[in-house]
Enzyme design. Structure first.
Site, PDB file in Angstrom:
ATOM      1  N   HIS A 152      37.357  65.525  62.567  1.00 22.80           N
ATOM      2  CA  HIS A 152      38.455  65.662  63.513  1.00 22.80           C
ATOM      3  C   HIS A 152      39.620  66.372  62.834  1.00 22.80           C
ATOM      4  CE1 HIS A 152      41.589  64.446  66.360  1.00 22.80           C
ATOM      5  NE2 HIS A 152      40.637  64.088  67.183  1.00 22.80           N
ATOM      6  N   GLU A 185      55.791  59.089  67.011  1.00 20.77           N
ATOM      7  CA  GLU A 185      54.990  59.680  68.085  1.00 20.77           C
ATOM      8  C   GLU A 185      55.326  59.006  69.414  1.00 20.77           C
ATOM      9  OE1 GLU A 185      50.939  59.120  66.967  1.00 20.77           O
ATOM     10  OE2 GLU A 185      51.034  60.473  65.257  1.00 20.77           O
ATOM     11  N   HIS A 214      47.166  53.136  63.533  1.00 14.12           N
ATOM     12  CA  HIS A 214      46.609  53.185  64.874  1.00 14.12           C
ATOM     13  C   HIS A 214      45.242  53.840  64.864  1.00 14.12           C
ATOM     14  CE1 HIS A 214      49.589  56.413  64.273  1.00 14.12           C
ATOM     15  NE2 HIS A 214      48.888  57.196  65.062  1.00 14.12           N
TER      16      HIS A 214
END
EC number: 1.13.11.5
Length: 494
Positions: A327, A376, A406
């Protein structure tokens, strides 16, 4: 192409990319959505010019003794006069009356739902490591008239506009157009993300029509008025001390992400109505002031410069990503960035997560579990977005401060590690976005006390099992027998 009504209001939400609208070259290409009523100039950070009456702009000089038609020349300067040429921002406006023709300033009552000072010494802001979220803010009922300005609500931010570095994140809700009222943000630049309802924005440079799935930027000091048609809601990222830029492409080369030619700037359109009272609302240091005048503030007949509002259709974003393994970092989703005084960390980034292909193989596809330095704040324009611990609906907000861990729940982790899924299209009919910053955010009193606030449910990670302990016997055998068979050439095993 003249504007037409959409047969399907969600027509542009259903496409995978703007390229679909070109019908494989079988029709003439077009730059705006079919229902957009205005003409624009393409490009980013260019020098533009526009005349509602041809032959108005003086050539070879900016401020002649007499401007044609008796107009006044007015310069709007947004940078230091001696700023390097590539950072120098200005525009020359040729108008029926200069902006100085007003009746003075008066204080307006504070909007208790807004905030500009995010320093921890301010008792109206809160610090929390908890992953917070808000369900969509309610749009006021028709019995309560709320326009774009009175409907501003601040969620979180960093710094203070008087320090000339910082940012604020807002939500707006409105059910009424601004009537004989204009707004000037003297603090910073607004990046506006409509979520419900189109915005018909009148600026000094001309009109912008901005729909959900598009964004616009109105820079510091520029006057604008917002008209709406029905219940309206959206998000705003305001930056202080910086202007929005395109991110560097690095090894991507010359093209990709948000391409400069897809940004659209208005064309001149003037209103010279006389003896018509207008209210101009100024935001300065987070406080609101009013100036009245007897003529339209949108009386600009012609203009030229590089300090011009603009809009961008998010369906034109050119996604890039891994086509082998792993990713990629979220920087590949960056549409616009704003610099800070730290050359290695931007003040703010605006990122989107829109329809794209996912083709990497033999790799863990969801975002890996991570902690990172950025604050964020996420929102959803339309569609669905996975990975949240609650029902993340259009209009919702999700916030995580820097260094808070997270990642996805165990069920998604298990599914991603159990099978190497084939290539797939993800985020179809969906646009989510992130306001990201290297600066820590504090949360406003309004957002903290809101009945829409809730915490991400930590129990979503309760089922993250300890798989390592299932291999106790194997691990102990390796440790007991030594690792000499695993040496890779860095000396003898010990």
């Amino acid at each position: 192409m003249p504007p037409t009504q959409l047969n399907d209001p969600a027509e542009y939400q259903k496409i995978f990319h703007w390229a679909e609208t070109q019908k494989n070259g079988t029709i003439p290409s077009f730059a705006t959505r079919k229902n957009d009523p205005y003409q624009y100039q393409p490009g980013f950070n260019n020098f533009f010019e526009s005349e509602a009456v041809p032959g108005t702009i003086p050539r070879g000089q900016n401020s002649p003794r007499c401007v044609r038609f008796g107009l006044y020349a007015e310069q709007l300067t947004a940078s230091a006069f001696v700023a390097p040429r590539h950072l120098n921002k200005k525009a020359w406006l040729y108008r029926a009356r200069p902006a100085v023709a007003h009746q003075g300033f008066t204080d307006l009552p504070d909007n208790k739902d807004t905030e500009s000072n995010f320093l921890s010494i301010n008792p109206r802001v809160h610090v929390s490591p908890t992953q917070l979220a808000w369900t969509p803010l309610d749009i006021p009922p028709e019995s309560e008239e709320v326009d774009f300005i009175s409907g501003l609500k601040t969620i979180a931010g960093s710094g203070d506009p008087t320090l000339r570095e910082g940012l604020a994140t807002h939500v707006y809700v409105a059910n009424k157009s601004m009537t004989k009222k204009a707004f000037v943000n003297s603090d910073g630049d607004f990046l506006i993300v409509p979520q419900q309802g189109a915005l018909d924005i009148q600026t000094e440079f001309g009109p912008l029509y901005v729909q959900p799935g598009e964004i616009c930027v109105i820079q510091r000091g520029q006057r604008f008025r917002v008209a709406i048609d029905g219940p309206t809601r959206g998000y705003i990222l305001e930056v202080w001390g910086a202007n929005w830029e395109l991110p560097e492409l690095g090894p991507l080369g010359a093209n990709g992400l948000a391409n400069a030619r897809d940004f659209l700037h208005p064309t001149a359109a003037y209103d010279v109505t006389r003896d018509d009272p207008w209210s101009i609302v100024y935001k300065l240091g987070g406080k609101f002031f009013e100036s009245r005048q007897q003529h339209s503030p949108f009386d600009v007949v012609a203009w030229h410069g590089n300090y011009v509002p603009f809009k961008y259709d998010l369906t034109k974003f050119v996604n890039v990503g891994s086509i082998s393994v792993d990713h990629m970092d979220p920087s590949i989703f960056c549409v616009l960035t704003a610099r800070s005084r730290d050359p290695a960390a931007p003040l703010a980034d605006f990122l989107i997560f829109s329809p794209r292909w996912d083709v990497a193989s033999h790799t863990y596809r969801p975002p890996y579990y991570h902690r990172n330095a950025a604050s964020e704040l996420m929102g959803l324009v339309y569609g669905d977005y996975g990975g949240r611990s609650d029902a993340f609906r259009p209009g919702s907000i999700s916030f995580e401060c820097g260094m808070v861990p997270h990642g996805v729940a165990y069920e998604e982790f298990k599914a991603a590690t159990a099978a190497d899924v084939p290539e797939s299209r993800i985020s179809e009919q969906s646009v989510a976005f992130m306001f990201e910053s290297s600066r820590p955010f504090t949360v406003t009193e309004f957002a903290w006390r809101s009945d829409k606030r809730h915490e991400h449910e930590p129990s979503m990670w309760d089922s993250l099992v300890d798989n390592f302990s299932k291999h106790t016997d194997e691990v102990e055998a390796i440790l007991r027998d030594g690792i000499k068979g695993l040496s890779v050439g860095n000396g003898p095993a010990r």
